[in-house]
Write a protein that holds these residues in place. Sequence first.
Motif, PDB file in Angstrom:
ATOM      1  N   ILE A   1       0.942  -1.327  -0.016  1.00  0.00           N
ATOM      2  CA  ILE A   1      -0.030   0.080   0.002  1.00  0.00           C
ATOM      3  C   ILE A   1       0.783   1.178  -0.019  1.00  0.00           C
ATOM      4  O   ILE A   1       0.545   2.285  -0.791  1.00  0.00           O
ATOM      5  N   ARG A   2       1.970   1.150   0.613  1.00  0.00           N
ATOM      6  CA  ARG A   2       2.678   2.392   0.828  1.00  0.00           C
ATOM      7  C   ARG A   2       3.331   2.736  -0.232  1.00  0.00           C
ATOM      8  O   ARG A   2       3.552   3.956  -0.815  1.00  0.00           O
ATOM      9  N   HIS A   3       3.813   1.709  -1.108  1.00  0.00           N
ATOM     10  CA  HIS A   3       4.570   1.769  -2.343  1.00  0.00           C
ATOM     11  C   HIS A   3       3.514   2.389  -3.492  1.00  0.00           C
ATOM     12  O   HIS A   3       4.061   2.996  -4.211  1.00  0.00           O
ATOM     13  N   VAL A   4       2.327   1.722  -3.344  1.00  0.00           N
ATOM     14  CA  VAL A   4       1.338   2.217  -4.420  1.00  0.00           C
ATOM     15  C   VAL A   4       1.013   3.770  -4.320  1.00  0.00           C
ATOM     16  O   VAL A   4       0.996   4.528  -5.146  1.00  0.00           O
ATOM     17  N   VAL A   5       0.780   4.279  -3.045  1.00  0.00           N
ATOM     18  CA  VAL A   5       0.309   5.641  -2.819  1.00  0.00           C
ATOM     19  C   VAL A   5       1.468   6.413  -3.098  1.00  0.00           C
ATOM     20  O   VAL A   5       1.249   7.601  -3.691  1.00  0.00           O
ATOM     21  N   SER A   6       2.710   6.087  -2.651  1.00  0.00           N
ATOM     22  CA  SER A   6       3.936   6.786  -3.271  1.00  0.00           C
ATOM     23  C   SER A   6       4.141   7.031  -4.837  1.00  0.00           C
ATOM     24  O   SER A   6       4.450   7.999  -5.352  1.00  0.00           O
ATOM     25  N   GLN A   7       3.612   5.914  -5.474  1.00  0.00           N
ATOM     26  CA  GLN A   7       3.479   5.929  -6.685  1.00  0.00           C
ATOM     27  C   GLN A   7       2.727   6.944  -7.415  1.00  0.00           C
ATOM     28  O   GLN A   7       2.971   7.510  -8.147  1.00  0.00           O
ATOM     29  N   LEU A   8       1.424   6.901  -6.778  1.00  0.00           N
ATOM     30  CA  LEU A   8       0.445   7.751  -7.398  1.00  0.00           C
ATOM     31  C   LEU A   8       0.525   9.214  -6.762  1.00  0.00           C
ATOM     32  O   LEU A   8      -0.586  10.100  -7.104  1.00  0.00           O
ATOM     33  N   GLN A   9       1.391   9.538  -5.868  1.00  0.00           N
ATOM     34  CA  GLN A   9       1.154  10.884  -5.254  1.00  0.00           C
ATOM     35  C   GLN A   9       1.317  12.041  -6.181  1.00  0.00           C
ATOM     36  O   GLN A   9       0.652  13.017  -6.036  1.00  0.00           O
ATOM     37  N   PRO A  10       2.120  11.981  -7.362  1.00  0.00           N
ATOM     38  CA  PRO A  10       2.141  13.013  -8.158  1.00  0.00           C
ATOM     39  C   PRO A  10       0.675  13.274  -8.558  1.00  0.00           C
ATOM     40  O   PRO A  10       0.284  14.449  -8.914  1.00  0.00           O
ATOM     41  N   GLN A  11       0.037  12.258  -9.001  1.00  0.00           N
ATOM     42  CA  GLN A  11      -1.412  12.529  -9.547  1.00  0.00           C
ATOM     43  C   GLN A  11      -2.301  13.188  -8.473  1.00  0.00           C
ATOM     44  O   GLN A  11      -3.072  13.864  -8.838  1.00  0.00           O
ATOM     45  N   VAL A  12      -2.274  12.667  -7.283  1.00  0.00           N
ATOM     46  CA  VAL A  12      -2.748  13.062  -6.332  1.00  0.00           C
ATOM     47  C   VAL A  12      -2.751  14.645  -5.865  1.00  0.00           C
ATOM     48  O   VAL A  12      -3.631  15.282  -5.861  1.00  0.00           O
ATOM     49  N   LEU A  13      -1.229  14.942  -5.927  1.00  0.00           N
ATOM     50  CA  LEU A  13      -1.015  16.469  -5.811  1.00  0.00           C
ATOM     51  C   LEU A  13      -1.488  17.330  -7.149  1.00  0.00           C
ATOM     52  O   LEU A  13      -1.943  18.542  -6.904  1.00  0.00           O
ATOM     53  N   ASP A  14      -1.274  16.693  -8.143  1.00  0.00           N
ATOM     54  CA  ASP A  14      -1.960  17.382  -9.362  1.00  0.00           C
ATOM     55  C   ASP A  14      -3.253  17.679  -9.469  1.00  0.00           C
ATOM     56  O   ASP A  14      -3.930  18.842  -9.885  1.00  0.00           O
ATOM     57  N   GLY A  15      -4.068  16.701  -8.647  1.00  0.00           N
ATOM     58  CA  GLY A  15      -5.592  16.912  -8.726  1.00  0.00           C
ATOM     59  C   GLY A  15      -6.041  17.458  -7.418  1.00  0.00           C
ATOM     60  O   GLY A  15      -7.317  17.790  -7.258  1.00  0.00           O
ATOM     61  N   CYS A  16      -4.977  18.121  -6.333  1.00  0.00           N
ATOM     62  CA  CYS A  16      -5.318  18.821  -5.402  1.00  0.00           C
ATOM     63  C   CYS A  16      -6.204  18.001  -4.366  1.00  0.00           C
ATOM     64  O   CYS A  16      -7.331  18.233  -3.886  1.00  0.00           O
ATOM     65  N   LEU A  17      -5.592  16.709  -4.575  1.00  0.00           N
ATOM     66  CA  LEU A  17      -6.527  15.737  -3.554  1.00  0.00           C
ATOM     67  C   LEU A  17      -5.514  15.251  -2.146  1.00  0.00           C
ATOM     68  O   LEU A  17      -4.417  15.521  -2.226  1.00  0.00           O
ATOM     69  N   LYS A  18      -6.120  14.713  -1.410  1.00  0.00           N
ATOM     70  CA  LYS A  18      -5.209  14.106  -0.466  1.00  0.00           C
ATOM     71  C   LYS A  18      -5.491  12.553  -0.021  1.00  0.00           C
ATOM     72  O   LYS A  18      -6.591  12.124  -0.167  1.00  0.00           O
ATOM     73  N   ILE A  19      -4.509  11.729   0.165  1.00  0.00           N
ATOM     74  CA  ILE A  19      -5.059  10.416   0.400  1.00  0.00           C
ATOM     75  C   ILE A  19      -4.358  10.065   2.073  1.00  0.00           C
ATOM     76  O   ILE A  19      -3.261  10.547   2.495  1.00  0.00           O
ATOM     77  N   ILE A  20      -5.465   9.528   2.704  1.00  0.00           N
ATOM     78  CA  ILE A  20      -5.129   9.322   4.297  1.00  0.00           C
ATOM     79  C   ILE A  20      -4.970   7.703   4.257  1.00  0.00           C
ATOM     80  O   ILE A  20      -5.781   7.003   3.675  1.00  0.00           O
ATOM     81  N   CYS A  21      -3.734   7.205   4.810  1.00  0.00           N
ATOM     82  CA  CYS A  21      -3.603   5.685   4.891  1.00  0.00           C
ATOM     83  C   CYS A  21      -3.950   5.195   6.167  1.00  0.00           C
ATOM     84  O   CYS A  21      -3.210   5.888   7.259  1.00  0.00           O
ATOM     85  N   GLU A  22      -4.710   4.399   6.528  1.00  0.00           N
ATOM     86  CA  GLU A  22      -5.040   4.092   7.968  1.00  0.00           C
ATOM     87  C   GLU A  22      -4.535   2.664   8.191  1.00  0.00           C
ATOM     88  O   GLU A  22      -5.287   1.763   7.572  1.00  0.00           O
ATOM     89  N   ARG A  23      -3.388   2.425   8.749  1.00  0.00           N
ATOM     90  CA  ARG A  23      -2.897   1.230   8.938  1.00  0.00           C
ATOM     91  C   ARG A  23      -2.437   0.730  10.507  1.00  0.00           C
ATOM     92  O   ARG A  23      -2.434   1.743  11.077  1.00  0.00           O
ATOM     93  N   THR A  24      -2.406  -0.427  10.620  1.00  0.00           N
ATOM     94  CA  THR A  24      -2.212  -0.827  12.098  1.00  0.00           C
ATOM     95  C   THR A  24      -0.514  -0.879  12.347  1.00  0.00           C
ATOM     96  O   THR A  24       0.022  -1.096  11.199  1.00  0.00           O
ATOM     97  N   ASP A  25      -0.211  -0.692  13.368  1.00  0.00           N
ATOM     98  CA  ASP A  25       1.128  -0.829  13.670  1.00  0.00           C
ATOM     99  C   ASP A  25       1.868  -2.266  13.289  1.00  0.00           C
ATOM    100  O   ASP A  25       2.758  -2.287  13.269  1.00  0.00           O
ATOM    101  N   GLN A  26       0.899  -3.181  13.635  1.00  0.00           N
ATOM    102  CA  GLN A  26       1.520  -4.702  13.390  1.00  0.00           C
ATOM    103  C   GLN A  26       1.408  -4.701  11.915  1.00  0.00           C
ATOM    104  O   GLN A  26       0.442  -4.470  11.056  1.00  0.00           O
ATOM    105  N   PRO A  27       2.269  -5.848  11.268  1.00  0.00           N
ATOM    106  CA  PRO A  27       2.092  -6.162   9.891  1.00  0.00           C
ATOM    107  C   PRO A  27       1.097  -6.999   9.799  1.00  0.00           C
ATOM    108  O   PRO A  27       0.828  -7.807  10.515  1.00  0.00           O
ATOM    109  N   ILE A  28       0.493  -6.953   8.302  1.00  0.00           N
ATOM    110  CA  ILE A  28      -0.687  -7.844   8.149  1.00  0.00           C
ATOM    111  C   ILE A  28      -0.210  -8.603   7.087  1.00  0.00           C
ATOM    112  O   ILE A  28       0.031  -7.902   5.911  1.00  0.00           O
ATOM    113  N   LEU A  29      -0.036  -9.873   7.513  1.00  0.00           N
ATOM    114  CA  LEU A  29       0.666 -10.955   6.398  1.00  0.00           C
ATOM    115  C   LEU A  29      -0.526 -11.562   5.533  1.00  0.00           C
ATOM    116  O   LEU A  29      -1.778 -11.673   5.990  1.00  0.00           O
TER     117      LEU A  29
END
Length: 354
Positions: free
Chosen positions: A207-235
Amino acid sequence: MIHFWRQLRWQIIGAQMLVVIVGVVTLNLTANTLLEQTVPPEQFTTVHTAVIQALTVAAIAATIAGLTTSILLVQVILRSLRSIARSSQRIAAGRYDERVHVPASDELRAVAESFNQMAEALEQIEQRRVTMIGNVAHELRTPLAGIEGYLEGLIDGVLPAEADTFLEMKHEVRRLRRLVDDLQTLSRVEAGQISLHFTTFDINEVIRHVVSQLQPQVLDGCLKIICERTDQPILTRADPDRVAQILLNLIGNAVRYTPEGGCITVRSDLVNEWVQVTVEDTGIGIAPEHLPYIFERFYRADPSRSRASGGSGIGLTIARHLAWAMGGDITAYSAGLGKGSRFTLTLPHSTTHP
């Protein structure tokens, strides 16, 4: 075919008559045995003659009844089988709307209902095939028309032979190639020929990798992405590259259909031993009548908007088939137009650390 029906008819009648003959012979042997044991010798001949006469009458009556029953049964069975045979020939000739009459008999009714279900499934497959051909032709026509327009403009001298013109033509060629690549991927996924490399990994890292990859499109569209993740890894155990492909499609769609100033929330959870990734947006939403068909090939709830954004219309179809291939699923929900959308990717949970 006529020889087959005749052979089947005589086989059924022969089987019925065999039952009658075996029954008569069995009764005769049983009667002789009982007579020898219970009837005095001086009365044996008289009683035996009476029994034989009774068995003869019973045999004749049983034979007539058996023949009548066999003929009626054969007619009922063959009538249904002939109907199914004729209908199958019509379906083979392309008449997929063909259906057979459902008889009263339980066994024949089950056969007829199964045949009608098969015919209905074939009709739906044919309708989807025709629809897909039309959609493919329509999608190919759009970039080809653009390329043709640019070429005619260049030939007539209306458009200048400059870099900008050729860049626009290259953009249309890329759209055409992207559509062809998507169609090839879809055909491989639906045929189960896609290569998957399963491994255990933390879904939050993808998820972190995909969000960072799409970050330029988010900035161009003046949007914001909120990632709600647990502290523990989800395998989860799946193909991380294919999971990333699915999330790129889901989050990319959210970016595409969320107006300026909107918000996209990506949430990962562990629910009942299943890993769930939810992509929720505050975008244009999906009308209730469109929601059941959102994963079908080339289906667009808003055709003009989707085409303007460059989508091929089969991204969600590919994503869902990829999820199925990895033992998961994708579901969609929307409260209606203007109320945003929520897509949920479900994958098997893994307790084994990588």
